[in-house]
Design an enzyme around this catalytic site. Sequence first.
Site, short mmCIF file in Angstrom:
data_model
loop_
_atom_site.label_atom_id
_atom_site.label_comp_id
_atom_site.label_asym_id
_atom_site.label_seq_id
_atom_site.Cartn_x
_atom_site.Cartn_y
_atom_site.Cartn_z
N LYS A 74 44.50 36.34 32.53
CA LYS A 74 43.16 36.75 32.12
C LYS A 74 42.69 36.11 30.83
O LYS A 74 41.48 35.93 30.62
CB LYS A 74 43.08 38.28 32.01
N ASP A 111 36.33 44.34 35.18
CA ASP A 111 37.12 45.53 34.87
C ASP A 111 36.31 46.54 34.07
O ASP A 111 36.36 47.75 34.33
CB ASP A 111 38.37 45.16 34.08
#
Length: 280
Positions: A74, A111
């Site tokens: 990420k 997210d």
Amino acid sequence: MTAVQKAEGRRAAVLGSPIAHSLSPVLHRAAYEALGLTGWTYDRFEVDEAALPGFLGDLPEGDWAGLSLTMPLKRAVIPLLDEISETAASVEAVNTVIFTEDGRRIGDNTDIPGILAALRERGVEKVERAAVLGAGATASSALAALSRICTGRITAYVRSEARAAEMRQWGERLAVDVATADWADAARAFSAPLVIATTPAGTTDALAASVPDLPGTLFDVLYEPWPTRLAAAWSAQGGNVVSGLDLLVHQAVLQVERMTGRAPAPLAAMRAAGEQALGT
């Protein structure tokens, strides 16, 4: 019509290491079926930080719509992108890459809005206080989400001063009031109206016995095994529980919409596919 809709079929995948456990293929394939995107495929690939540049460089231009990223990629992907969204930049974490028609790689983070959507679905839109169990990338995303709905202090319960300093730094960056406390006192978190547990499986098991009567909302980001001991105890005491599957589905809904250009994505079909895969 968007660029991604022009192609008869496109490719997408989830990357990470380890990746065999990922439910993302189940969710995205269910979405493609519900949307009638018969030419679309979604796979998983074991890719670590060292292999990521080569993997991206070898992708045929025009075939790929997007990628989902999990740990440890990420943050590693950011230097390899042409642009990242403000949401992704706020936590220095990208979990979604969109390939544009002109070959650009755009990074985003679903997210954070996924956390907010999962909470909203369970009736949580504003809280006066909150607690976060754990630190790390998921905890920073939780702080970013809380910065939009928490009007007061957020207390993070962590195991080391290094982690505490990291969470306070994220608080300053996100302009939220973050206090830190030792993990030994984590049961005190349960007085908050919203508790977000971001720790690995088994970490919060010992806290299950400390859940009070009629607790607030627990958002446990795990989805396997489910329910966790903490989530089961929370439900037994009459508390509101949001699961890791809720988060996974909501963030995947946003990924599907951005990769395919089709909205709304089929939330119910994706959740049903995830529940079936987990046997819940």
